[in-house]
Structures are given as structure tokens and as C-alpha cells.
Design a protein around this motif. Structure first.
Motif, short mmCIF file in Angstrom:
data_model
loop_
_atom_site.label_atom_id
_atom_site.label_comp_id
_atom_site.label_asym_id
_atom_site.label_seq_id
_atom_site.Cartn_x
_atom_site.Cartn_y
_atom_site.Cartn_z
N TRP A 135 0.83 -1.21 0.00
CA TRP A 135 0.00 0.00 0.00
C TRP A 135 0.86 1.26 0.00
N ILE A 136 1.94 1.23 0.75
CA ILE A 136 2.82 2.40 0.79
C ILE A 136 3.44 2.64 -0.58
N SER A 137 3.77 1.55 -1.29
CA SER A 137 4.34 1.69 -2.64
C SER A 137 3.39 2.45 -3.55
N TRP A 138 2.10 2.08 -3.50
CA TRP A 138 1.11 2.73 -4.37
C TRP A 138 0.94 4.20 -4.00
N VAL A 139 0.77 4.46 -2.71
CA VAL A 139 0.53 5.84 -2.27
C VAL A 139 1.72 6.74 -2.58
N VAL A 155 2.96 14.69 4.31
CA VAL A 155 2.46 13.50 4.99
C VAL A 155 2.97 12.24 4.30
N VAL A 156 2.94 12.25 2.97
CA VAL A 156 3.41 11.09 2.20
C VAL A 156 4.92 10.89 2.39
N ILE A 157 5.67 11.97 2.47
CA ILE A 157 7.12 11.85 2.71
C ILE A 157 7.36 11.15 4.04
N VAL A 158 6.63 11.57 5.06
CA VAL A 158 6.78 10.93 6.37
C VAL A 158 6.44 9.45 6.27
N ILE A 159 5.36 9.12 5.56
CA ILE A 159 4.96 7.72 5.42
C ILE A 159 6.04 6.92 4.71
N SER A 160 6.60 7.46 3.63
CA SER A 160 7.62 6.73 2.87
C SER A 160 8.89 6.52 3.70
#
Length: 523
Positions: free
Chosen positions: A184-188, A310-315
């Protein structure tokens, strides 16, 4: 409980496999599942900064793209080859290195691998924390920012605690949950990064891309080596960790190709964008050296800056999770007789100390980061070279996992041939690389003259390649040239201990680090 219910709960319970061979009954998946792990780890804005770092060595735009691509592919291929040992043995990489180094001798490379892992986690978690703090300081400056607009120390600490807690929780739960989360993280992150590139391309000053002169041959080689240290060499001790749950007969080409693709595809694209950006704006290089993420997100409109932060933090958390998982295995491979939950807590303390250094002591993120990369590349590159050579003998012996057991139960305490090769390659490598961080500089460059330290040779990182080649060559000569290749030692095995087939994997051992192996393989 029904099998369906049990299946539904899998991935939310703590993984019980440690440094033991994963039983065949628990093997699952296809090699394409490796793509998501490596892709999620590397599809990050940090990849754009990597391109800017390589450019900063003194290359022009096109040299940066070519050198970076070659370096990424070489190092990713090495990771992919070492990952093949995972399905063949069911062991994490730092347990499989016991084949070459022996049970006790393996504590040396495992400890250094653990240190390199911790260094990466310090860097990644620190960047995730500062990115989150930067977001809060822009949204609510009266609460989370200082008077100059920068993130308050309390805000950074708050985000650090949140990021570290999330990383620890997922990494303790184990392999299956990680594999699901990474998809899921890959897609987002992939979708958002493509959108980010849409904002970056118009910022490229195409008319000025030819302004920077080309670097010489040694500088170009230095670009290749730096790319190898940025993505690849630091991951040599990870490959088998995520491939070991694959079925034993999984084709090697599938493991290698999916690992290489997942590792290199995102960073090659991002490196090219970074090179194009800095090629048209030299000031961006200096800004990125100080703040590799903030310098780039400053180019975004606020409406996109918020979700993208937010996405940077997630990645970054995604990368930290996979690394934290492997660091727990590294501690177990060293011989620390603790559960993964305890080793993860130890990791958290070490990461906190490292983050303090990076945030409040280091005067330059780039100087410290590059120095750290050189140090770990010397150590991990030498270990990886030895392990690649040892794959030849492991294959000849049928990937016999008994060699990962203690002395007398198939394995040995140590093999001086591998230990000597590791020490020789590492010492020579450290003596031939330089460091721009004054604290790291105290243990590097001692084999170079003053001219060599300040010249192209010292800055190119050739010592890293020399260390890898020297360690591998010395081990190959001792193992195959002088035939110093002892067979598995079963001297402490009695007739009643040997299971059908003559294998002794999982025999009880006084070593607490492997005492749980019997429980996992004799059920």
C-alpha cells in the motif's frame, strides 16, 4: 479456531521466527512480492536529493545521470544476488554469514552490520521527524514554530517520538505485516511522487543545463561509487531477510530481477530529476546539503505541500520499518539472547542518541551523511564480497543450514580465513577513504598522503571498491587456492540426535541466541 480465522489474524501477531531457518511449511509468496518492499523503501523525495549529492562531486548533468544509474544497477545487483540465499536456506542474511565466519566469528560482521543499520535508521527517522515538524510549523506557526519561522525543538521531539513509536510497533509484529503494508505504501508514495515530479519539471532551467563543465574520469568513477553507497551497498545485509519466506525452489533470476527493479527503478528516475534541477540552479545544491527535503518541498504550493509532506513521512517510516526489522535480526545474529521486542527497544535508545548528534551536534547534514555512507560501505562492501564468494561453497554443499549451527552441530566457532579477509579489506578501505565530518575523519584516510586526502582519489571513494575486491580476493585465495575449506563439524552429535536424512539443523545448543531454533524446527 478455523483455518480461515487463523489466516485472518496472521500479520497482526508477533512473528516467531528469528535467526532460525524458516520451515518449508511456512514458506509462501512469489519473488515479485520483493518489488514492493524495495520500491516502497526507495520511492522518496530523498532520491531527488541523491541526484543533487552526486552532481555535487563535480560532474555535469549528463555524467551525473549516467554515473548514478550505473552505480545503482551494480549495487542493486549485488543485493539481489545475496538475496538468493534467503529462499535457499530460509535464513536472514546475517545468520547465513555464519557459513563463512562461523558462529562466534560472525559476531564481527553482524555487529558492524547492526551499526550500519542503526546509522540509516538515525538518518531516515530524523528526516521523517523534521519533515513532520516542518509541516506543523507552517500550519500552526504560533504553536509549533520559533520566532524565525523554523520548527521548534519541542515540535521536532514530538514528531520523533511519534515516528519512532510507529516504526517500532510495525517492525516488532514482523515479516508478513511488513510485506502487506509495503504494498500500500508503494502505491501511495508512487502516485504522490509522480505528482511531485509534475511540479518539479517546470522548475528545471533547461537553458542552463550545459553551464557546468564535465568532471574527469576519476570524478566520474567517484560518482558511480557514491551512487553505490547511497543505494545498494548499505543494503547488502538485508536482502535475505525479506526473501527467506519464499519457497526453497524459487528461481534465482526472479529474486534477483525483482530486487534489482524495486531498488533501482525509483532512484534512477528521481536521480535524473535531481540532476536536472541542480544543473539549472546551483543554489539548490547548497540548500539541499543543509536540508535535503525542506529545500525541495519549499518549491511546492501550500495546497500540495501539506499532503505531500504526509506522504514523505509515510515513505520514510516505511524505510525505517524494514530497517528496524532487520536490525532486530542483526542483534540476534550477534548473539544477544533477547526477544525481538527487547532488541527493538534497544534500537530506539541508540536511534535517539544518533538523532541528537545529527540534529544538534553535526554542523552539516551532507558532510555527516556522506562520511557515514563511506564508513558503512567499506565494512558492508567487504562483508558482501566475502559472502558472494562463499555462495560458491554453500551451493556446493547443498545450502546446508547445519553450517549456521554452533561448533560440533554442523557449524564452527569461527573461520579465520573469512575474519582475516574482512579485517584486511576493512582496514585498507578505511585508510583509503576520506571524511568531511571532523569526528569521522579521525578514523579514515590514514593510508593516504596529504595530497591524496585532498585530491580526486580521496574524494572519489575508490577505497570502497578496493576494500570489497581485496576482501573477496583474499577469501577466494584462502578458500579455493589453499583449500582451507573445512566440512561441517558434527563432532558433538550423537546417533540419537541425528534426525532422518542426516541433517542436524535445530539441535539444542547452549548458545542462547540459537536455543529457540529447536522449538521452531522440531514442531
Amino acid at each position: 479456531m478455523s483455518s480461515e480465522a487463523q489466516q485472518g489474524r496472521r500479520g497482526t501477531t508477533i512473528e516467531s521466527n528469528g535467526v532460525n531457518p524458516v520451515p518449508d511449511a511456512e514458506r509462501r509468496g512469489k519473488p515479485r512480492g520483493l518489488f514492493a518492499v524495495w520500491f516502497a523503501w526507495n520511492i522518496s523525495i530523498l532520491g531527488v536529493s541523491y541526484g543533487i549529492f552526486v552532481f555535487g562531486l563535480g560532474l555535469n548533468v549528463w555524467q551525473t545521470i549516467v554515473a548514478g544509474t550505473v552505480g545503482y544497477l551494480i549495487s542493486a545487483t549485488l543485493v539481489g544476488i545475496l538475496a538468493v540465499g534467503g529462499p535457499r536456506t530460509g535464513l536472514p542474511t546475517l545468520a547465513q554469514t555464519r557459513f563463512a565466519f562461523g558462529m562466534k566469528g560472525n559476531r564481527i560482521p553482524a555487529f558492524f552490520a547492526y551499526l550500519s543499520n542503526m546509522g540509516w535508521k538515525v538518518t531516515i527517522i530524523t528526516l521523517a521527524s523534521t519533515t513532520g515538524a516542518n509541516l506543523f510549523s507552517k500550519l500552526w506557526p504560533s504553536v509549533f514554530a520559533d520566532t524565525d519561522g523554523s520548527s521548534a525543538t519541542s515540535t521536532i521531539v514530538l514528531w520523533f517520538v511519534l515516528v519512532l513509536a510507529l516504526t517500532m510497533t510495525v517492525s516488532v509484529l514482523g515479516h508478513e505485516l511488513i510485506m502487506k503494508v509495503e504494498v500500500w505504501i508503494s502505491w501511495v508514495t508512487g502516485i504522490m511522487t509522480v505528482a511531485f515530479l509534475g511540479f518539479m519539471v517546470p522548475e528545471i532551467a533547461w537553458a542552463h543545463l550545459g553551464d557546468t563543465p564535465a568532471g574527469g574520469p576519476l570524478v566520474f568513477i567517484g560518482g558511480i561509487i557514491m551512487a553505490m553507497t547511497l543505494v545498494g551497498l548499505g543494503f547488502l545485509n538485508y536482502g535475505g531477510d525479506f526473501a527467506r519466506y519464499l519457497p526453497r525452489d524459487t528461481p534465482a533470476r526472479g529474486v534477483i530481477s525483482w530486487t534489482v527493479t524495486g531498488l533501482s527503478l525509483p532512484v534512477v528516475i528521481l536521480l535524473a530529476v535531481g540532476a536536472l534541477l541542480v544543473g539549472g540552479d546551483s543554489k539548490l545544491g547548497a540548500a539541499t546539503a543543509s536540508d535535503p527535503i525542506g529545500a525541495l518541498t519549499a518549491l511546492l504550493p501550500m495546497w500540495f505541500f501539506i499532503p505531500f509532506s504526509v506522504v514523505i513521512v509515510i515513505s520514510l517510516v516505511s524505510a525505517a520499518i524494514t530497517g528496524m526489522y532487520s536490525s532486530g535480526l542483526a542483534l540476534m545474529a550477534v548473539g544477544v539472547p533477547l526477544r525481538r521486542s527487547v532488541t527493538t527497544a534497544i534500537n530506539a535508545i541508540i536511534i535517539a542518541a544518533g538523532a541528537f548528534y545529527l540534529l544538534f551536534i553535526s554542523t552539516s547534514f551532507l558532510a555527516t551523511f556522506q562520511s557515514f555512507l563511506s564508513l558503512i560501505a567499506v565494512m558492508m562492501g567487504t562483508m558482501g564480497g566475502i559472502q558472494l564468494i562463499d555462495f560458491i561453497r554453500q551451493r556446493r554443499m547443498g545450502w546446508n543450514t547445519d553450517m549456521a549451527n554452533p561448533r560440533g552441530y554442523g557449524g564452527r566457532d569461527g573461520r579465520w580465513t573469512a575474519v582475516l579477509s574482512l579485517i584486511t579489506g576493512t582496514v585498507v578501505g578505511l585508510g583509503l577513504v576520506t571524511s568531511s565530518d571532523p569526528n569521522f575523519a579521525k578514523i579514515t584516510g590514514f593510508l593516504l598522503t596529504e595530497k591524496g586526502r585532498t585530491g580526486v582519489f580521496g574524494s572519489s571513494g575508490l577505497g570502497i571498491v578496493i576494500a570489497l575486491a581485496l576482501g573477496a580476493a583474499l577469501y577466494a585465495i584462502l578458500t579455493f587456492g589453499f583449500r582451507l575449506d573445512p566440512k561441517p563439524d558434527y563432532s558433538l552429535v550423537t546417533a540419537g540426535d541425528t534426525p532422518p536424512g542426516g541433517k542436524t539443523s535445530g539441535l539444542p545448543s547452549p548458545d542462547p541466541a540459537v536455543s529457540h531454533v529447536a522449538d521452531r524446527t522440531e514442531r
